[in-house]
Scaffold this motif. Structure first.
Motif, mmCIF file in Angstrom:
data_model
loop_
_atom_site.group_PDB
_atom_site.id
_atom_site.type_symbol
_atom_site.label_atom_id
_atom_site.label_comp_id
_atom_site.label_asym_id
_atom_site.label_seq_id
_atom_site.Cartn_x
_atom_site.Cartn_y
_atom_site.Cartn_z
ATOM 1 N N UNK A 118 0.780 -1.347 -0.001
ATOM 2 C CA UNK A 118 -0.125 0.054 0.101
ATOM 3 C C UNK A 118 0.967 1.157 0.029
ATOM 4 N N UNK A 119 1.912 1.147 0.731
ATOM 5 C CA UNK A 119 2.973 2.413 0.974
ATOM 6 C C UNK A 119 3.564 2.794 -0.334
ATOM 7 N N UNK A 164 -7.166 -3.464 3.801
ATOM 8 C CA UNK A 164 -7.657 -3.522 5.174
ATOM 9 C C UNK A 164 -6.326 -3.656 6.131
ATOM 10 N N UNK A 165 -5.228 -4.344 5.696
ATOM 11 C CA UNK A 165 -4.067 -4.078 6.412
ATOM 12 C C UNK A 165 -3.642 -2.750 6.414
ATOM 13 N N UNK A 166 -3.744 -1.926 5.648
ATOM 14 C CA UNK A 166 -3.225 -0.579 5.697
ATOM 15 C C UNK A 166 -4.231 0.359 6.597
ATOM 16 N N UNK A 170 -2.998 2.410 10.005
ATOM 17 C CA UNK A 170 -3.323 3.683 10.643
ATOM 18 C C UNK A 170 -4.024 3.518 11.814
ATOM 19 N N UNK A 171 -4.814 2.387 12.165
ATOM 20 C CA UNK A 171 -5.261 2.117 13.601
ATOM 21 C C UNK A 171 -4.346 2.027 14.416
ATOM 22 N N UNK A 196 -7.542 5.661 8.552
ATOM 23 C CA UNK A 196 -8.402 4.263 8.822
ATOM 24 C C UNK A 196 -9.728 3.921 8.099
ATOM 25 N N UNK A 197 -10.474 5.081 8.770
ATOM 26 C CA UNK A 197 -11.798 4.685 8.149
ATOM 27 C C UNK A 197 -11.994 4.824 6.678
#
Ligand SMILES: [Zn+2]
Length: 256
Positions: A118-119, A164-166, A170-171, A196-197
């Motif tokens: 993702x990064x 979802x891992x990303x 953030x979570x 996150x959201x």
């Protein structure tokens, strides 16, 4: 990684007639044993191989993009050059091991690979925006996040799980924050909790029936859930069309 099988099939298409200006990866000299361990992992990382193949299969970057891992202090992009600190990967592993709640119960290698995927796509979005002078309405950082979401969901098998891992990253980052300072609010990045959201909303919105558990975990009400579906459709449509018009995709690549 199972998610990459579909991608690898697509990667067998031939682009030999095109100029070979591609994304290249460099592992800089590690400064210590910890960095050396990460560098060794990266050298055989299926994630790194797959994301490089994806970018070089689908995207036309005439002047090329360089991706370097090294003893940097932050993730950074400038003039089609992306830098990622070895220590970012080490920290990602460490914080995941120490966290109690995640949306997917993944082993630390899979999670870290997903986050890295993702990064890299997020940073690649900055490179594309700069290279093609793409229009950006709103924060470029938000656009880079949604670019990564859309590429993963649209082109990668089980790409939503990577998104979802990303979200989990953030979570975890949000939980580590003690208090907000004014710089957090004027930052070019949205707050970790918003990022996150945002990831969960796109993952859910892309396939509501498959990700009903995400709706529950995020505690989205019906109104928000509906808006996630609309928002993901709009984001995907906008990104894909903008990339086609640029044109940032390689000639001959079919985009459905
Ligand atoms: Zn960024």
């Amino acid at each position: 990684m199972a998610l990459l099988y579909g991608l690898l099939l697509l990667a067998t298409l031939s682009f030999s007639h095109l100029v070979a200006a591609e994304m290249t990866v460099t592992l800089e000299e590690p400064a210590n044993d910890v960095e050396a361990k990460i560098a060794k992992r990266l050298a055989t990382s299926p994630t790194l191989k797959a994301v490089t193949e994806f970018i070089n299969t689908y995207f036309d970057t005439p002047k090329g993009v360089t991706l370097s891992f090294g003893s940097y202090t932050r993730i950074w992009h400038k003039n089609r050059h992306i830098e990622i600190p070895y220590l970012f990967i080490e920290d990602t592993r460490k914080h995941y091991k120490n966290t109690r709640f995640t949306h997917k119960n993944l082993d630390v290698d899979t999670y870290t690979g997903n986050v890295l995927l993702h990064v890299i796509l997020h940073e690649f979005a900055h490179a594309l925006i700069a290279h093609y002078n793409l229009p950006v309405l709103g924060k470029e950082e938000d656009a880079a996040d949604t670019f990564a979401d859309v590429m993963l969901i649209h082109f990668f098998e089980n790409g939503s799980d990577v998104v979802i891992s990303a979200a989990d990253l953030f979570f975890i980052n949000d939980k580590r924050m003690r208090r907000f300072v004014k710089e957090d609010f004027w930052s070019e990045h949205s707050l970790d909790k918003q990022r996150y959201y945002g990831r969960l909303c796109n993952a859910y919105g892309s396939n509501p029936s498959a990700y009903n558990n995400i709706k529950r975990q995020a505690d989205f009400d019906e109104d928000k859930a509906e808006r996630c579906i609309y928002q993901y459709r709009q984001t995907e449509h906008t990104w894909l069309n903008m990339l086609i018009v640029a044109p940032a995709f390689k000639a001959g690549v079919a985009i459905h």
